[in-house]
Design a protein around this motif. Structure first.
Motif: not given
Length: 367
Positions: A66-88
């Motif tokens: 498997k090719m596994v992408v490390d999202q922990r170094d992807n700034p967009f992953a943090y932006i999207l998570s911030a949007i998801s939690v705040t909109e919740e």
């Protein structure tokens, strides 16, 4: 357009131990920022726009076939998570969700895209949450802002103490005791956000500190970025294999940081410097015992030069590259120290401590 910003940070002491529940670290917020701006989109689609991130590269590794992408170094992953939690949170308060464009501007990386280790993932998370709270007019203070951003950041990173999030939210010098993240993961399964934000979080403690007037903070960058997440992963293996040595490190680190916090309370630079040196030795021993290179040769040179000029120096954060910090009397020969750094190709980051106002003050930035 609504605009909010969050500062970067550096760890002063307490790294690695702070990932354990209730263990302390000292951090400082710095005057380099991630700025998040939001405006309603005229179209039926929204955009996330960033000059720094438009060519962002993803890191990946092989796990079997498997090719596994490390999202922990992807700034967009943090932006999207911030949007998801705040909109919740916004939905829980009966806000009508909208379509909008988000503009991200970061000062936390070098001009050629290299990371300085100033906590860009935490700052972009905090800035995004803060801007959305203003956009939806959500009732938050610093404590709730921290909790929202911590939930969003931890959802992506999965490890770490969230101390960098605390520094971006509270600003200035802080003593941070990490909370029980396993408890948070369990509570997220069945508690709504308003209830979770109002609860006290086990072991969490965040205290603002006042630095002695004669303390000058110097920051040197090695030119070599490091991945905090992967270094923490490696230390986790050491923790599992050599529990007695790891526990000894934790207790020694806690005692060291508690003495350093008292040094801040007493405005005693000599105590702070002594404990910075002690913490450096603890981290070097941790690296030697675990096989993880925390203090690289260039970081060793950074510290050696600083000590020659009367400063107390150590790695900042996970080590392995990035920055080193120096606590030194402001009347010392700072020019000589910086000139010696230059001969070793160590770049001074000319940053100052940043103090954060109440989130309500940012409503003045609505345009």
């Amino acid at each position: 357009m609504i605009t909010a910003k969050a500062p970067g940070k550096l760890y002063i002491a307490g790294e690695y131990a702070v990932v354990e529940n209730g263990y302390p670290a000292i951090l400082v917020a710095l005057n380099q920022f991630v700025t998040c701006s939001i405006k309603v989109s005229p179209a039926d689609t929204g955009r996330i726009i960033s000059e720094q991130y438009h060519e962002n590269s993803l890191l990946w590794r092989r796990q079997g076939d498997k090719m596994v992408v490390d999202q922990r170094d992807n700034p967009f992953a943090y932006i999207l998570s911030a949007i998801s939690v705040t909109e919740e949170y916004a939905r829980s308060l009966d806000r009508q969700l909208q379509i909008y464009d988000i503009y991200i501007d970061s000062q936390l990386d070098s001009a050629n895209g290299k990371k300085y280790g100033l906590g860009s993932s935490a700052a972009v998370t905090v800035a995004t949450v803060k801007a959305l709270c203003l956009f939806y007019d959500l009732p938050v203070d610093k404590d709730k802002l921290f909790k929202l951003a911590a939930i969003a950041h931890f959802a992506v990173q999965g490890n770490g103490s969230l101390g960098d999030v605390a520094a971006s939210v509270y600003g200035g010098w802080i003593a941070y005791h990490s909370f029980d993240r396993q408890w948070l993961a369990e509570q997220r399964q069945y508690l709504d956000l308003p209830t979770l934000l109002d609860l006290p979080w086990p072991d969490l403690k965040i205290e603002s500190l006042t630095a002695p007037a004669n303390l000058q903070l110097l920051i040197g960058w090695t030119g070599s970025p490091a991945s905090t997440s992967r270094l923490v992963d490696k230390i986790s293996l050491f923790k599992a294999r050599q529990q007695d040595k790891y526990h000894h490190f934790l207790e020694e680190s806690k005692a060291c940081i508690q003495r350093m916090i008292e040094g801040f309370h007493q405005a005693d630079l000599d105590v702070i410097k002594r404990e910075i040196r002690k913490n450096r030795e603890l981290l070097k021993n941790l690296g030697a015992n675990s096989g993880v290179q925390i203090e690289t040769p260039i970081l060793h040179e950074l510290c050696r030069i600083a000590e020659d000029f009367g400063g107390a120096a150590k790695t900042s954060g996970a080590g392995g590259g990035d920055c080193g910090i120096v606590a030194i009397d402001g009347h010392a020969d700072l020019d000589g120290l910086l000139a010696a750094w230059q001969t070793k190709k160590i770049e001074q980051l000319p940053l100052a401590v940043h103090f954060v106002n109440s989130i309500r003050r940012y409503k003045l930035k609505i345009k």
